[in-house]
Design an enzyme around this catalytic site. Sequence first.
Site, PDB file in Angstrom:
ATOM      1  N   SER A  87      -3.376   8.550  -3.382  1.00 38.32           N
ATOM      2  CA  SER A  87      -3.041   7.212  -3.841  1.00 38.32           C
ATOM      3  C   SER A  87      -2.204   7.277  -5.116  1.00 38.32           C
ATOM      4  O   SER A  87      -1.143   7.888  -5.129  1.00 38.32           O
ATOM      5  CB  SER A  87      -4.321   6.397  -4.029  1.00 38.32           C
ATOM      6  OG  SER A  87      -4.040   5.037  -4.232  1.00 38.32           O
ATOM      7  N   HIS A  88      -2.690   6.673  -6.205  1.00 46.82           N
ATOM      8  CA  HIS A  88      -1.891   6.603  -7.428  1.00 46.82           C
ATOM      9  C   HIS A  88      -2.094   7.803  -8.353  1.00 46.82           C
ATOM     10  O   HIS A  88      -1.559   7.821  -9.452  1.00 46.82           O
ATOM     11  CB  HIS A  88      -2.232   5.318  -8.200  1.00 46.82           C
ATOM     12  CG  HIS A  88      -3.682   5.233  -8.585  1.00 46.82           C
ATOM     13  ND1 HIS A  88      -4.616   4.605  -7.794  1.00 46.82           N
ATOM     14  CD2 HIS A  88      -4.357   5.696  -9.662  1.00 46.82           C
ATOM     15  CE1 HIS A  88      -5.806   4.687  -8.369  1.00 46.82           C
ATOM     16  NE2 HIS A  88      -5.676   5.338  -9.504  1.00 46.82           N
TER      17      HIS A  88
END
Length: 377
Positions: A87-88
């Site tokens: 993800s981030h």
Amino acid sequence: IRGVFGQTLNEDIASYFSRSFAENQPNGEILIARDTRPHGEKLYNSIIDALCLTGRDILDCGIIPTPTAQFIIKKKKLAGGIVITASHNPIEWNGLKFLDKDGCFINKAKMQILLNYSPNPYEKHIGSIIDANNVFLEHISNVLSLKCINSDKIRKKNIKVVVDTVNGAAYKMLPLLLEKLNCNVIKIHCDNNGIFPRGTEPIPLHLEDLSKAVIEHKADIGLATDPDADRLAIVDNTGLPIGEESTLILALESYLKYYQNSQKVVTNLSTSMAIDVIAKKYNSTVERSSVGEINVVEKMKAIGSVIGGEGNGGVILKESHLGRDSLVASALVLNHLAQSNLPLNKIMGNIDRFVMIKDKITLQNDVDFNDIKAQFK
């Protein structure tokens, strides 16, 4: 499950937990997808090999956003899916997102089973690999046909959009969706090389290139995603990043104002109070869950909510699927822009603003958390 590739996460660990997941899911195909991180390909191939040896047939989707994987699982009634993404998190990280047969993340109880389960010996039957590299087009078609989106009105506006996918999983899909909405699309950081040219979280600090491009091209809006494209951030027509909290605010007002009033909206405890103001304006109510997408989704299921999300740029619309989706969020925001006949900075000027400071600090080992909690009583 996340870790630094080659240190706390490798092919053996990924294969082990993937087998555990697959053996606890019902019969059927398992979807496999990933974001653009270069080392994701090694994890991807090892997981496919391991699951084929368990006798599972694999829907091989390649690089697609997490929300696309969620939508496809739901639509095709698969047994579940695994998306290889951190993800981030920064480039050196990777991870596994486990999706249940309804396309939602597995819940806490299933996660505990996955973590504590010992995989069985391999099956004699070898599963097959089904090529699904173009399956993402079905997700785009779904977004374009949403009842709450006036696609024709968006097309007539010919909105100029700068899009920044951080060279992540939406590198192809988000620009294509925008083009199908007759937007004038300017792309930055829309390659699939997995080299992230900015911070992976789509927060204002990381959107300098997008802001400059919006100003340079005199665009109506700038859109930015994180590497697996479940979160959307926005830059207004003046080049100002309006903050990830504003994504859900705009999407929610688009839904309530132009589609249907009196909804039960679900968000988490860390999301701006502006959501409550918007909901009240359109005779709707807000219910809050614990932080975490699965907690928002579980609450939505429990109370029959059709729209919700989180203040990190995550919008959830049941009509598509129960998961944060930057493509759905983009369509809702463009819908608002097209129907309001106001520039984005004016739209934001008409919305009550609340200040929320999100920052990170380093704590020493001698911090007394009980003392900290006592200050909030």
